[in-house]
Write an enzyme that holds these catalytic residues in place. Structure first.
Site, PDB file in Angstrom:
ATOM      1  N   GLU A 171      15.198  14.345  33.212  1.00 49.65           N
ATOM      2  CA  GLU A 171      14.847  15.798  33.168  1.00 49.65           C
ATOM      3  C   GLU A 171      13.219  15.922  33.540  1.00 49.65           C
ATOM      4  O   GLU A 171      12.936  16.724  33.942  1.00 49.65           O
ATOM      5  CB  GLU A 171      15.113  16.329  31.572  1.00 49.65           C
ATOM      6  CG  GLU A 171      16.426  16.236  31.400  1.00 49.65           C
ATOM      7  CD  GLU A 171      17.020  14.969  30.647  1.00 49.65           C
ATOM      8  OE1 GLU A 171      17.959  15.037  29.886  1.00 49.65           O
ATOM      9  OE2 GLU A 171      16.109  14.097  30.582  1.00 49.65           O
ATOM     10  N   CYS A 228      12.467  16.462  26.272  1.00 49.59           N
ATOM     11  CA  CYS A 228      12.964  17.095  27.480  1.00 49.59           C
ATOM     12  C   CYS A 228      13.514  18.535  27.190  1.00 49.59           C
ATOM     13  O   CYS A 228      13.059  19.125  28.231  1.00 49.59           O
ATOM     14  CB  CYS A 228      13.929  16.327  28.178  1.00 49.59           C
ATOM     15  SG  CYS A 228      13.280  14.588  28.857  1.00 49.59           S
ATOM     16  N   HIS A 234      12.040  10.237  31.504  1.00 48.60           N
ATOM     17  CA  HIS A 234      13.325  10.572  31.512  1.00 48.60           C
ATOM     18  C   HIS A 234      13.753  11.444  32.824  1.00 48.60           C
ATOM     19  O   HIS A 234      12.831  12.032  33.452  1.00 48.60           O
ATOM     20  CB  HIS A 234      13.731  11.455  30.140  1.00 48.60           C
ATOM     21  CG  HIS A 234      13.568  10.845  29.076  1.00 48.60           C
ATOM     22  ND1 HIS A 234      13.876  11.218  27.867  1.00 48.60           N
ATOM     23  CD2 HIS A 234      12.947   9.500  28.811  1.00 48.60           C
ATOM     24  CE1 HIS A 234      13.682  10.568  26.869  1.00 48.60           C
ATOM     25  NE2 HIS A 234      13.299   9.280  27.324  1.00 48.60           N
TER      26      HIS A 234
END
Length: 153
Positions: free
Chosen positions: A87, A116, A85
């Site tokens: 993040e 995250c 992801h």
């Protein structure tokens, strides 16, 4: 000195950093959702991240999406994905180059997922500014419990 007329409205800091996150999202290699994030401290960009496969591995845009093939709904079974992801990538990029993220703000095109959110809590992020939501109520509950301010603009 004569003041020039500003042709376009100058963006606020929030608008500026969200627009940078939207630009970063254009590098995403995910077929389902393009996400971009920017870590900011004292109005300075520390690092950026977007969702995509780990360095050196094939991207979904090249070989297809496992999650689409398995008909996995958004927000579920995150482990069944080639990509990191946005993040996760921004925290890894900061760590890779020795940049402390403690006390910084995260600007994101989308609300973080629970995985995250937990990482951002432990990294010491103080605030998250998002442009869009994400179907993960638990993430918002954890962020609230951790006293991380989340704003949607």
């Amino acid at each position: 000195m004569k003041k020039l007329k500003n042709i376009a409205k100058r963006p606020s800091w929030d608008e500026y950093f969200i627009e940078v996150a939207k630009l970063v999202a254009k590098r995403s290699t995910c077929l389902r959702r393009s996400v971009g994030v920017v870590l900011v401290k004292d109005k300075r960009i520390l690092a950026t991240g977007y969702n995509g496969a780990p360095r050196g591995l094939k991207h979904c845009i090249d070989i297809g999406c496992m999650r689409q093939k398995l008909k996995i709904p958004s927000g579920e079974r995150h482990e069944l994905c080639r990509a990191l992801h946005a993040e996760q990538n921004v925290l890894i990029q900061a760590a890779l180059y020795g940049i402390s993220v403690k006390g910084s703000s995260l600007y994101a095109t989308n609300q973080p997922c629970i995985i995250c959110a937990k990482m951002l809590i432990n990294a010491g992020i103080k605030e998250i500014v998002i442009a869009e939501g994400y179907p993960d109520k638990m993430a918002m509950e954890f962020l609230k419990e951790a006293k991380i301010k989340v704003r949607k603009i």
